[in-house]
Design a protein around this motif. Structure first.
Motif, PDB file in Angstrom:
ATOM      1  N   THR A  27      11.937  -3.597   0.041  1.00 29.98           N
ATOM      2  CA  THR A  27      10.931  -2.639  -0.415  1.00 29.98           C
ATOM      3  C   THR A  27      11.015  -2.452  -1.924  1.00 29.98           C
ATOM      4  O   THR A  27      12.100  -2.265  -2.476  1.00 29.98           O
ATOM      5  N   TYR A  28       9.847  -2.497  -2.565  1.00 33.88           N
ATOM      6  CA  TYR A  28       9.725  -2.241  -3.998  1.00 33.88           C
ATOM      7  C   TYR A  28       8.632  -1.199  -4.185  1.00 33.88           C
ATOM      8  O   TYR A  28       7.499  -1.412  -3.782  1.00 33.88           O
ATOM      9  N   HIS A  29       8.990  -0.074  -4.791  1.00 34.13           N
ATOM     10  CA  HIS A  29       7.997   0.955  -5.101  1.00 34.13           C
ATOM     11  C   HIS A  29       7.192   0.503  -6.311  1.00 34.13           C
ATOM     12  O   HIS A  29       7.704  -0.177  -7.196  1.00 34.13           O
ATOM     13  N   TRP A  30       5.927   0.882  -6.330  1.00 31.84           N
ATOM     14  CA  TRP A  30       5.067   0.449  -7.419  1.00 31.84           C
ATOM     15  C   TRP A  30       5.609   0.856  -8.775  1.00 31.84           C
ATOM     16  O   TRP A  30       5.426   0.156  -9.755  1.00 31.84           O
ATOM     17  N   SER A  31       6.302   1.978  -8.828  1.00 30.39           N
ATOM     18  CA  SER A  31       6.861   2.413 -10.112  1.00 30.39           C
ATOM     19  C   SER A  31       7.962   1.464 -10.600  1.00 30.39           C
ATOM     20  O   SER A  31       8.260   1.422 -11.789  1.00 30.39           O
ATOM     21  N   ASP A  32       8.560   0.683  -9.680  1.00 31.97           N
ATOM     22  CA  ASP A  32       9.607  -0.272 -10.047  1.00 31.97           C
ATOM     23  C   ASP A  32       9.060  -1.662 -10.357  1.00 31.97           C
ATOM     24  O   ASP A  32       9.794  -2.522 -10.835  1.00 31.97           O
ATOM     25  N   ILE A  33       7.780  -1.881 -10.061  1.00 32.25           N
ATOM     26  CA  ILE A  33       7.165  -3.193 -10.278  1.00 32.25           C
ATOM     27  C   ILE A  33       6.467  -3.188 -11.631  1.00 32.25           C
ATOM     28  O   ILE A  33       5.698  -2.289 -11.941  1.00 32.25           O
ATOM     29  N   GLN A  34       6.746  -4.215 -12.435  1.00 37.99           N
ATOM     30  CA  GLN A  34       6.113  -4.326 -13.745  1.00 37.99           C
ATOM     31  C   GLN A  34       4.728  -4.953 -13.652  1.00 37.99           C
ATOM     32  O   GLN A  34       3.811  -4.537 -14.349  1.00 37.99           O
ATOM     33  N   SER A  35       4.590  -5.992 -12.804  1.00 40.26           N
ATOM     34  CA  SER A  35       3.284  -6.637 -12.676  1.00 40.26           C
ATOM     35  C   SER A  35       3.197  -7.378 -11.348  1.00 40.26           C
ATOM     36  O   SER A  35       4.204  -7.776 -10.770  1.00 40.26           O
ATOM     37  N   ILE A  36       1.945  -7.536 -10.889  1.00 36.95           N
ATOM     38  CA  ILE A  36       1.633  -8.350  -9.720  1.00 36.95           C
ATOM     39  C   ILE A  36       0.434  -9.212 -10.106  1.00 36.95           C
ATOM     40  O   ILE A  36      -0.559  -8.692 -10.604  1.00 36.95           O
ATOM     41  N   GLU A  37       0.540 -10.506  -9.886  1.00 37.84           N
ATOM     42  CA  GLU A  37      -0.555 -11.427 -10.195  1.00 37.84           C
ATOM     43  C   GLU A  37      -0.773 -12.363  -9.021  1.00 37.84           C
ATOM     44  O   GLU A  37       0.168 -12.715  -8.319  1.00 37.84           O
ATOM     45  N   LEU A  38      -2.014 -12.769  -8.840  1.00 34.25           N
ATOM     46  CA  LEU A  38      -2.340 -13.791  -7.854  1.00 34.25           C
ATOM     47  C   LEU A  38      -2.215 -15.144  -8.541  1.00 34.25           C
ATOM     48  O   LEU A  38      -2.800 -15.372  -9.594  1.00 34.25           O
ATOM     49  N   LYS A  39      -1.404 -16.030  -7.976  1.00 32.23           N
ATOM     50  CA  LYS A  39      -1.146 -17.323  -8.591  1.00 32.23           C
ATOM     51  C   LYS A  39      -1.426 -18.456  -7.607  1.00 32.23           C
ATOM     52  O   LYS A  39      -1.221 -18.314  -6.408  1.00 32.23           O
ATOM     53  N   THR A  40      -1.860 -19.585  -8.150  1.00 31.45           N
ATOM     54  CA  THR A  40      -1.973 -20.819  -7.389  1.00 31.45           C
ATOM     55  C   THR A  40      -0.810 -21.699  -7.822  1.00 31.45           C
ATOM     56  O   THR A  40      -0.497 -21.786  -9.009  1.00 31.45           O
ATOM     57  N   PHE A  41      -0.152 -22.327  -6.855  1.00 29.29           N
ATOM     58  CA  PHE A  41       1.018 -23.141  -7.159  1.00 29.29           C
ATOM     59  C   PHE A  41       1.105 -24.288  -6.165  1.00 29.29           C
ATOM     60  O   PHE A  41       0.411 -24.313  -5.160  1.00 29.29           O
ATOM     61  N   ASN A  42       1.988 -25.220  -6.454  1.00 30.29           N
ATOM     62  CA  ASN A  42       2.225 -26.364  -5.585  1.00 30.29           C
ATOM     63  C   ASN A  42       3.653 -26.235  -5.047  1.00 30.29           C
ATOM     64  O   ASN A  42       4.609 -26.527  -5.766  1.00 30.29           O
ATOM     65  N   GLY A  91       0.833  -1.187   0.000  1.00 28.18           N
ATOM     66  CA  GLY A  91       0.000   0.000   0.000  1.00 28.18           C
ATOM     67  C   GLY A  91       0.870   1.240   0.000  1.00 28.18           C
ATOM     68  O   GLY A  91       2.099   1.160   0.087  1.00 28.18           O
ATOM     69  N   ASN A  92       0.228   2.368  -0.114  1.00 32.68           N
ATOM     70  CA  ASN A  92       0.943   3.643  -0.152  1.00 32.68           C
ATOM     71  C   ASN A  92       2.060   3.639  -1.189  1.00 32.68           C
ATOM     72  O   ASN A  92       3.127   4.191  -0.980  1.00 32.68           O
ATOM     73  N   GLY A  93       1.796   2.958  -2.304  1.00 32.91           N
ATOM     74  CA  GLY A  93       2.736   2.995  -3.415  1.00 32.91           C
ATOM     75  C   GLY A  93       3.939   2.082  -3.303  1.00 32.91           C
ATOM     76  O   GLY A  93       4.914   2.269  -4.024  1.00 32.91           O
ATOM     77  N   ARG A  94       3.881   1.080  -2.417  1.00 33.94           N
ATOM     78  CA  ARG A  94       5.026   0.179  -2.314  1.00 33.94           C
ATOM     79  C   ARG A  94       4.622  -1.196  -1.795  1.00 33.94           C
ATOM     80  O   ARG A  94       3.567  -1.351  -1.175  1.00 33.94           O
ATOM     81  N   LEU A  95       5.478  -2.148  -2.047  1.00 38.74           N
ATOM     82  CA  LEU A  95       5.335  -3.513  -1.553  1.00 38.74           C
ATOM     83  C   LEU A  95       6.558  -3.795  -0.689  1.00 38.74           C
ATOM     84  O   LEU A  95       7.681  -3.490  -1.096  1.00 38.74           O
ATOM     85  N   GLN A  96       6.328  -4.358   0.501  1.00 37.28           N
ATOM     86  CA  GLN A  96       7.429  -4.701   1.393  1.00 37.28           C
ATOM     87  C   GLN A  96       7.224  -6.098   1.949  1.00 37.28           C
ATOM     88  O   GLN A  96       6.089  -6.505   2.195  1.00 37.28           O
ATOM     89  N   TYR A  97       8.324  -6.801   2.151  1.00 40.69           N
ATOM     90  CA  TYR A  97       8.237  -8.107   2.808  1.00 40.69           C
ATOM     91  C   TYR A  97       9.534  -8.381   3.550  1.00 40.69           C
ATOM     92  O   TYR A  97      10.586  -7.812   3.256  1.00 40.69           O
ATOM     93  N   ARG A  98       9.425  -9.270   4.525  1.00 36.83           N
ATOM     94  CA  ARG A  98      10.590  -9.831   5.199  1.00 36.83           C
ATOM     95  C   ARG A  98      10.209 -11.213   5.711  1.00 36.83           C
ATOM     96  O   ARG A  98       9.030 -11.499   5.917  1.00 36.83           O
ATOM     97  N   TYR A  99      11.224 -12.052   5.891  1.00 42.55           N
ATOM     98  CA  TYR A  99      11.008 -13.438   6.294  1.00 42.55           C
ATOM     99  C   TYR A  99      11.914 -13.705   7.500  1.00 42.55           C
ATOM    100  O   TYR A  99      13.060 -14.114   7.356  1.00 42.55           O
ATOM    101  N   LEU A 100      11.367 -13.422   8.672  1.00 44.08           N
ATOM    102  CA  LEU A 100      12.139 -13.573   9.906  1.00 44.08           C
ATOM    103  C   LEU A 100      12.300 -15.044  10.253  1.00 44.08           C
ATOM    104  O   LEU A 100      11.376 -15.816  10.019  1.00 44.08           O
ATOM    105  N   PRO A 101      13.384 -15.501  10.771  1.00 43.65           N
ATOM    106  CA  PRO A 101      14.583 -14.795  11.225  1.00 43.65           C
ATOM    107  C   PRO A 101      15.671 -14.698  10.161  1.00 43.65           C
ATOM    108  O   PRO A 101      16.792 -14.323  10.463  1.00 43.65           O
TER     109      PRO A 101
END
Length: 165
Positions: free
Chosen positions: A87-102, A70-80
């Motif tokens: 952080t990825y700003h939306w302007s740097d992201i080409q696409s986002i899709e919802l996928k089902t996978f195994n 939100g607020n124009g960006r995507l953030q994630y971390r995988y503790l520990p």
């Protein structure tokens, strides 16, 4: 852009995994539990086994995938393992899709994995966001696919407004 924020924290909550780990701990401790006197040479082996199992349990207990969008960006971390927010700003992201996978079939399991096409950050389940940037592509597992779909619509609207479709 609306101020919709997608936040998700995923933890290891599979009861069968914890049952398995407590079973292994019981097996490791069995020589102490079943005998009145124990051979001192066995104590070091038992101690190492207990430390290894408790360390694995500790890592699994603290393990969590956190995602914020939100607020124009995507953030994630995988503790520990990944402490700092990536952080990825939306302007740097080409696409986002919802996928089902195994996870098991395509990546060999859960956690931080790669199939040499995408990196996968997943705790459980078979749904995730496929994020493509100019430099890399990765999947973030989600247990909230409906909310993720709404944020994808918002991202698509942002891209259309700023890049003309």
């Amino acid at each position: 852009m609306a101020n919709y924020i997608f936040k998700e924290t995923q933890r290891i909550t599979q009861w069968w995994l914890w049952l398995l780990l407590f079973g292994v701990l019981t097996v490791v401790l069995w020589p102490l539990l079943s005998q009145e006197s124990i051979d001192p040479s066995q104590l070091s082996s038992i101690g190492i086994g207990v430390v290894v199992v408790l360390l694995a349990m500790g890592i699994l207990y603290t393990l969590r995938l956190q995602t914020r969008i939100g607020n124009g960006r995507l953030q994630y971390r995988y503790l520990p393992f990944i402490w700092r927010w990536r952080t990825y700003h939306w302007s740097d992201i080409q696409s986002i899709e919802l996928k089902t996978f195994n996870s098991l079939k395509e990546y060999g399991g859960w956690g931080i994995r790669t199939n040499f096409e995408y990196w996968l950050y997943n705790v459980r389940g078979n749904q995730g966001l496929l994020v493509r940037t100019k430099d890399k592509s990765f999947k973030l597992g989600t247990q909230k696919p409906q909310e993720a779909a709404r944020i994808i619509q918002e991202f698509d609207a942002f891209k259309f407004r700023n890049h003309g479709g």
